[in-house]
Design an enzyme around this catalytic site. Structure first.
Site, PDB file in Angstrom:
ATOM      1  N   ARG A  53       0.810  -0.189  -0.035  1.00  0.00           N
ATOM      2  CA  ARG A  53      -0.052  -0.091   0.493  1.00  0.00           C
ATOM      3  C   ARG A  53       0.725   1.260  -0.148  1.00  0.00           C
ATOM      4  O   ARG A  53       0.115   2.526  -0.450  1.00  0.00           O
ATOM      5  CB  ARG A  53      -1.103  -0.325   0.906  1.00  0.00           C
ATOM      6  N   TYR A 107     -12.993  15.196 -18.461  1.00  0.00           N
ATOM      7  CA  TYR A 107     -13.317  13.445 -18.803  1.00  0.00           C
ATOM      8  C   TYR A 107     -14.493  13.437 -17.542  1.00  0.00           C
ATOM      9  O   TYR A 107     -14.290  14.340 -16.319  1.00  0.00           O
ATOM     10  CB  TYR A 107     -12.705  12.949 -18.078  1.00  0.00           C
ATOM     11  N   ASP A 179      -4.640  16.344 -17.229  1.00  0.00           N
ATOM     12  CA  ASP A 179      -4.289  15.532 -18.038  1.00  0.00           C
ATOM     13  C   ASP A 179      -4.226  14.829 -19.023  1.00  0.00           C
ATOM     14  O   ASP A 179      -5.024  15.583 -20.053  1.00  0.00           O
ATOM     15  CB  ASP A 179      -6.777  14.665 -17.740  1.00  0.00           C
ATOM     16  N   LYS A 204      -5.637   3.009 -20.461  1.00  0.00           N
ATOM     17  CA  LYS A 204      -5.615   3.265 -22.107  1.00  0.00           C
ATOM     18  C   LYS A 204      -4.268   3.478 -22.521  1.00  0.00           C
ATOM     19  O   LYS A 204      -4.385   2.161 -23.051  1.00  0.00           O
ATOM     20  CB  LYS A 204      -6.235   5.140 -22.116  1.00  0.00           C
TER      21      LYS A 204
HETATM   22  C1  LIG Z   1      -8.950  11.942 -20.465  1.00  0.00           C
HETATM   23  C2  LIG Z   1      -9.703  10.361 -18.857  1.00  0.00           C
HETATM   24  N1  LIG Z   1      -9.088  11.255 -17.677  1.00  0.00           N
HETATM   25  C3  LIG Z   1      -9.475  10.040 -16.754  1.00  0.00           C
HETATM   26  C4  LIG Z   1     -10.009   8.748 -16.866  1.00  0.00           C
HETATM   27  C5  LIG Z   1      -9.734   7.835 -16.264  1.00  0.00           C
HETATM   28  O1  LIG Z   1      -9.454   7.103 -16.157  1.00  0.00           O
HETATM   29  P1  LIG Z   1      -9.749   4.735 -15.136  1.00  0.00           P
HETATM   30  O2  LIG Z   1     -10.352   4.600 -15.740  1.00  0.00           O
HETATM   31  O3  LIG Z   1      -8.388   4.909 -15.289  1.00  0.00           O
HETATM   32  O4  LIG Z   1      -9.391   5.265 -13.678  1.00  0.00           O
HETATM   33  C6  LIG Z   1     -10.777   8.313 -18.170  1.00  0.00           C
HETATM   34  C7  LIG Z   1     -11.667   7.190 -19.002  1.00  0.00           C
HETATM   35  O5  LIG Z   1     -11.777   7.340 -19.363  1.00  0.00           O
HETATM   36  C8  LIG Z   1     -10.390   9.472 -19.446  1.00  0.00           C
HETATM   37  O6  LIG Z   1     -10.785   8.828 -20.002  1.00  0.00           O
END
Ligand SMILES: Cc1ncc(COP(=O)(O)O)c(C=O)c1O
Length: 386
Positions: A53, A107, A179, A204
């Site tokens: 952890r 997102y 992000d 992804k």
């Molecule tokens: C641009 C973007 N950021 C963050 C996330 C969140 O990622 P996770 O599903 O791994 O938590 C996603 C998920 O689709 C995403 O498309």
């Protein structure tokens, strides 16, 4: 191989070798999975206490070095999901009473975190139109701590220029978080353009095979150490097996991205000639509003592509139901082509008007172009368009 001592190596080499331990006779070629929650430790003379952890399992540590090498940052960290990475990056840099200025193009779950969850902890957010000159600066208050952006944006594929924001953040003592999932570190090195903390959903492109959930943060040692401190308390540690799989995925990141980039651009051009398609959105197309910026700051236009169908939501539903090679599913960045409608997935929580304001009318279809033969994808899309 410690990337600090081998800065001259290029990205595809780092994706394979960065984070390796010393080479001795019998050293495994593949870093072994250490599926152990805890580690022998007798007393403080045994050094740092290891516990999975705490994010210091050998798989975590090797992965952190590899991620830092790929992002070109001093430090990095892998966590249990992209949302874990985003929430830890934010929680590490705010406290009750703090304020965040965020791009409106985010997102859906990140938007939900900022507008539904963080206010319960006394952290508020002002959302700005990131393309409006002066909007970011005008929203900054004395209690602002973080500027938050996403590039390329999901699913409208707009490209934001982090450089003026980085200058603004520096002049006001703020942290710029971005992000960068849609680009991956192959297509965009956020830190080189002034982003303090680069967040990726490693679910992804980094993982690349739609078989794990993970997230990463990368930045200075001070920023990452602070995130580690917070994450050890909240507990979103990446399971060692997922860390092992993520490392395996990263080994082929560069070569996968080359194919994603090539196929998505080819399909974008192909969709432009198809009946029933009113708009094709891809940063590699000259008519994309950010094409010039994308050409300047990205190293690849990416594997994501969006199209707007003339028949609206019904046409999009029909299109998805007819696919035989590409698959209707949320998520992106895997070897298989995935197709989704943001109105049913990431942006389902917004009203039609709110989605339209973000450039997502009904009929909008998001395509994560996979590694299948591009001619097979064209045939599949042609028959689905009917
Ligand atoms: C641009 C973007 N950021 C963050 C996330 C969140 O990622 P996770 O599903 O791994 O938590 C996603 C998920 O689709 C995403 O498309």
């Amino acid at each position: 191989m410690d990337h600090d001592t081998t800065p001259a190596l290029r990205r595809s080499t780092l994706g394979i070798h960065a984070g390796e331990g010393p080479r001795e006779p019998g050293t495994p070629v593949v870093p072994p999975l250490v599926q152990s929650a805890t580690f022998f430790w007798g007393d403080p003379a045994d050094g740092e206490l290891r516990y999975s952890r705490y994010l210091n399992n050998p798989n975590h540590l090797a992965l952190a070095k590899k991620l830092a090498a790929l992002e070109g940052t001093e430090a990095a960290l892998a966590l249990a999901s992209g949302m874990a990475a985003m929430s830890m990056a934010l929680l590490a840099h705010v406290e009750a009473g703090s304020h965040i200025v965020a791009s409106r193009y985010l997102y859906g779950a990140t938007q939900g975190l900022l507008s539904g969850e963080l206010p319960r902890r006394g952290v508020t957010t002002t959302f700005v139109d990131p393309f409006q000159p002066g909007a970011w600066e005008a929203a900054i208050r004395p209690e602002t701590r973080v500027l938050l952006m996403e590039t390329p944006t999901n699913p409208s594929l707009r490209i934001l220029d982090p450089r003026p924001l980085a200058a603004l953040a520096r002049s006001r003592g703020l942290v710029l978080v971005s992000d960068c999932t849609f680009a991956s570190p192959t297509n965009f090195r956020g830190a080189a353009h002034g982003i303090d903390i680069v967040v990726q959903s490693a679910t992804k492109y980094l993982g690349g095979h739609s078989d794990l959930i993970a997230g990463t943060v990368a930045g200075s040692k001070a920023h990452v150490d602070r995130i580690i401190q917070v994450a050890r308390l909240y507990g979103p540690a990446l399971d060692p097996h997922a860390a092992f799989l993520l490392d395996r995925g990263i080994r082929t990141l560069d070569v996968r991205m080359e194919r994603h980039n090539r196929s998505a651009l080819e399909l974008a051009r192909w969709f432009q000639g198809q009946a029933g398609v009113s708009r094709v959105i891809h940063p590699g197309l000259p008519d994309h509003p950010d094409h010039a910026l994308a050409s300047e700051i990205l190293e690849g236009f990416g594997g994501m592509l969006s199209v707007v169908l003339e028949g609206g939501g019904e046409a999009a539903d029909r299109f998805l139901s007819r696919l035989r090679v590409a698959m209707a599913a949320p998520s992106l960045g895997g070897v298989e082509t995935l197709v989704s409608q943001p109105r049913h997935t990431s942006h389902a929580g917004l009203s039609v008007a709110e989605r339209e304001a973000q450039g997502i009318p009904d009929g909008f279809v998001r395509i994560s172009v996979g590694l299948e033969d591009v001619e097979d994808l064209k045939s599949d899309f042609a028959s689905a368009l009917g």
